[in-house]
Scaffold this active site. Structure first.
Site, PDB file in Angstrom:
ATOM      1  N   ALA A 175      -5.741 -12.234  -2.206  1.00 38.18           N
ATOM      2  CA  ALA A 175      -5.685 -13.276  -1.181  1.00 38.18           C
ATOM      3  C   ALA A 175      -6.164 -14.619  -1.728  1.00 38.18           C
ATOM      4  O   ALA A 175      -5.562 -15.670  -1.464  1.00 38.18           O
ATOM      5  CB  ALA A 175      -6.522 -12.861   0.032  1.00 38.18           C
ATOM      6  N   TYR A 219       0.819  -1.209   0.000  1.00 41.41           N
ATOM      7  CA  TYR A 219       0.000   0.000   0.000  1.00 41.41           C
ATOM      8  C   TYR A 219       0.855   1.263   0.000  1.00 41.41           C
ATOM      9  O   TYR A 219       0.436   2.318   0.463  1.00 41.41           O
ATOM     10  CB  TYR A 219      -0.957  -0.013   1.197  1.00 41.41           C
ATOM     11  CG  TYR A 219      -2.264  -0.702   0.881  1.00 41.41           C
ATOM     12  CD1 TYR A 219      -3.422   0.016   0.639  1.00 41.41           C
ATOM     13  CD2 TYR A 219      -2.329  -2.086   0.775  1.00 41.41           C
ATOM     14  CE1 TYR A 219      -4.612  -0.609   0.334  1.00 41.41           C
ATOM     15  CE2 TYR A 219      -3.510  -2.727   0.460  1.00 41.41           C
ATOM     16  CZ  TYR A 219      -4.647  -1.982   0.232  1.00 41.41           C
ATOM     17  OH  TYR A 219      -5.830  -2.610  -0.089  1.00 41.41           O
ATOM     18  N   GLY A 279      -9.967  -5.830  -4.332  1.00 45.74           N
ATOM     19  CA  GLY A 279      -8.617  -6.155  -4.782  1.00 45.74           C
ATOM     20  C   GLY A 279      -7.876  -7.012  -3.783  1.00 45.74           C
ATOM     21  O   GLY A 279      -7.139  -7.939  -4.156  1.00 45.74           O
ATOM     22  N   ASP A 280      -8.056  -6.720  -2.477  1.00 46.39           N
ATOM     23  CA  ASP A 280      -7.436  -7.548  -1.440  1.00 46.39           C
ATOM     24  C   ASP A 280      -7.991  -8.963  -1.476  1.00 46.39           C
ATOM     25  O   ASP A 280      -7.253  -9.940  -1.322  1.00 46.39           O
ATOM     26  CB  ASP A 280      -7.680  -6.926  -0.063  1.00 46.39           C
ATOM     27  CG  ASP A 280      -7.038  -5.566   0.077  1.00 46.39           C
ATOM     28  OD1 ASP A 280      -5.803  -5.482  -0.033  1.00 46.39           O
ATOM     29  OD2 ASP A 280      -7.765  -4.585   0.285  1.00 46.39           O
ATOM     30  N   CYS A 281      -9.316  -9.073  -1.673  1.00 45.06           N
ATOM     31  CA  CYS A 281      -9.937 -10.399  -1.747  1.00 45.06           C
ATOM     32  C   CYS A 281      -9.391 -11.176  -2.933  1.00 45.06           C
ATOM     33  O   CYS A 281      -9.059 -12.363  -2.817  1.00 45.06           O
ATOM     34  CB  CYS A 281     -11.450 -10.253  -1.836  1.00 45.06           C
ATOM     35  SG  CYS A 281     -12.320 -11.832  -1.938  1.00 45.06           S
TER      36      CYS A 281
END
Length: 467
Positions: A257, A140, A252-254
């Site tokens: 991951a 980030y 985006g994190d999902c």
């Protein structure tokens, strides 16, 4: 999935805060909306959110991140307690806090506060990466990845590493298995003309070559994901399985991951991206990072099926948002063009497609000795790998009537020359107001015909070459 070696997330953790309310008037002293606050929620963001999402399915997750002594860092530690194992770098400064003010679910303004720089890693970071089964870098732009770059470069040479980049962050280490910029990040990192698929494919290829990455997956929101590789090869576009109307915050994190988790399970990059696209769509449909249930429930145990692939949970989610649940069924012993055409057509009818598959014993009773040709785990995997299929359920009986009573689909699809009234499932569907429909089927395609053709080919004598 390994139960002994964890997935390690490395990156910048933030504290996300949502101030929710309603706005029905403007302030008397300025043309600004007045928000009457109804809720105030705080949760880990950035790498902290990615680590939480990676635990789904009962996976052990280690989070390597920079935390300090400030209240935001303490809030993150409390939220992640019992969910992930923390390996901390010292933080010089305070943890960044990102506050969104929402009115009736729509963001009005975001306020960013705080920030600091990570200190040097200790031996615990090296040990965490040494025992990793796969690594996800959630960058980030706060340079936690840069602080442990040497260790990440070594990890990329021996195990799957996924890097979620940031325009102000660190350059991915060479050898990353998949790098996952979104469309805006791809444009910032590889400037070019246009926003067509061709333009994004060129950007993805350029970035893969510059970063010496095995692949770059450019996420395009509702447009799906474009998987590119170094060189001039043809990219693969993975469309979203359905239009997910929800808060895209954290999608985006999902995706990153889920991609890392799939690679840890041994999936190929193409398989990992397909699985991650489906999981990201379900995540957004459920409310995204702002979904309160994400942090109110305990992480699922290894014995539980991931909610994104469980057919009953999927049907409940689609119904909850007013969507149409479509189901179809059969043996699907040898998947052929007739099956694929039927499934693609069925998926277009509604918002999800659940395939009901006969168990091995059920197939044997219906088709006779020697069938099925493929056991049910293989048939499930083949079906689940199709972009048109959202979930698969198995039934033991000769008909799926009992299973349908649990799924309660809005539409039941069969292919061929059936009459709707002749379908044994039609009576079951009437109990909850469901509708049975028949779709055209490609003539001359069937598992039995394929099996007979293969058997004939196997006994054809091979002529020796002419002298």
């Amino acid at each position: 999935m390994s139960t002994h070696r964890p997935l390690v997330v490395v990156g910048d953790t933030l504290l996300d805060e949502d101030i929710e309310g309603v706005s029905t008037r403007l302030a008397p002293d300025a043309p600004a909306p007045v928000v009457d606050v109804t809720a105030d929620r705080r949760r880990p963001g950035g790498a902290g959110l990615a680590a939480e999402l990676a635990t789904h399915g009962g996976r052990e997750v280690v989070l390597v991140t920079a935390l300090g002594d400030d209240p935001a860092s303490e809030a993150v530690r409390g939220s992640l307690l019992g969910r992930v194992r923390l390996v901390e770098l010292p933080l010089r400064g305070s943890l960044p806090v990102k506050t969104r003010v929402l009115a009736s679910g729509r963001p009005l303004v975001r306020i960013d506060r705080g920030g600091g720089a990570p200190g040097k890693p200790d031996g615990a970071v090296r040990e965490a990466l040494a025992e990793a089964h796969a690594v996800l870098v959630a960058d980030y732009g706060r340079h936690t990845a840069g602080a442990v770059r040497e260790h990440l470069a070594a990890a990329a040479r021996r195990l799957p590493l996924v890097w979620d980049p940031h325009p102000r962050g660190d350059v991915p280490v060479p050898g990353a298995r998949i790098v996952t910029p979104n469309a805006a990040e791809a444009c910032a990192l590889s400037p070019g003309d246009g926003q067509s698929l061709r333009a994004y494919a060129e950007r993805g290829t350029d970035l893969a070559e510059r970063w010496k990455a095995a692949a770059v997956a450019v996420t395009l929101g509702e447009g799906g994901v474009l998987l590119t590789r170094p060189g001039a090869g043809t990219p693969m576009l993975v469309p979203a399985p359905y239009r997910a109307d929800g808060d895209p915050c954290g999608a985006g994190d999902c995706f990153a991951a889920a991609t890392a988790a799939a690679l840890a399970d041994g999936a190929l990059p193409e398989e990992a991206v397909q699985r991650a696209v489906a999981e990201a769509a379900a995540f957004v449909a459920a409310g995204g990072a702002g979904n309160p249930a994400l942090w109110q429930i305990s992480p699922p145990s290894p014995a539980q099926e991931a909610p994104e692939t469980d057919p009953f949970a999927l049907a409940d989610r689609v119904r909850a948002r007013g969507g149409t649940v479509v189901a179809t069924g059969g043996c699907f012993d040898l998947l052929h063009a007739g099956h694929v055409g039927l499934l693609e057509s069925a998926r277009r009818i509604g918002d999800c497609l659940i395939v009901c598959v006969n168990s091995d014993e059920s197939v044997t009773r219906l088709k006779g000795p020697g069938r099925p040709l493929n056991p049910v785990p293989d048939r499930i995997r083949v079906l689940a790998g199709l972009g048109s299929v959202d979930a698969v359920a198995v039934f033991e009986e000769d008909t799926p009537a009992a299973l349908l009573h649990r799924l309660r689909p809005d539409v039941w699809v069969k292919g061929g020359d059936y009459s709707v009234d002749e379908l044994p499932e039609a009576e079951a569907l009437r109990a909850w107001g469901g509708q049975a429909v028949v779709l055209p089927y490609l003539d001359g395609r069937s598992t039995t015909l394929l099996a007979r053709r293969a058997a004939r080919a196997a006994v054809v004598p091979v002529r020796p070459p002419a002298p």
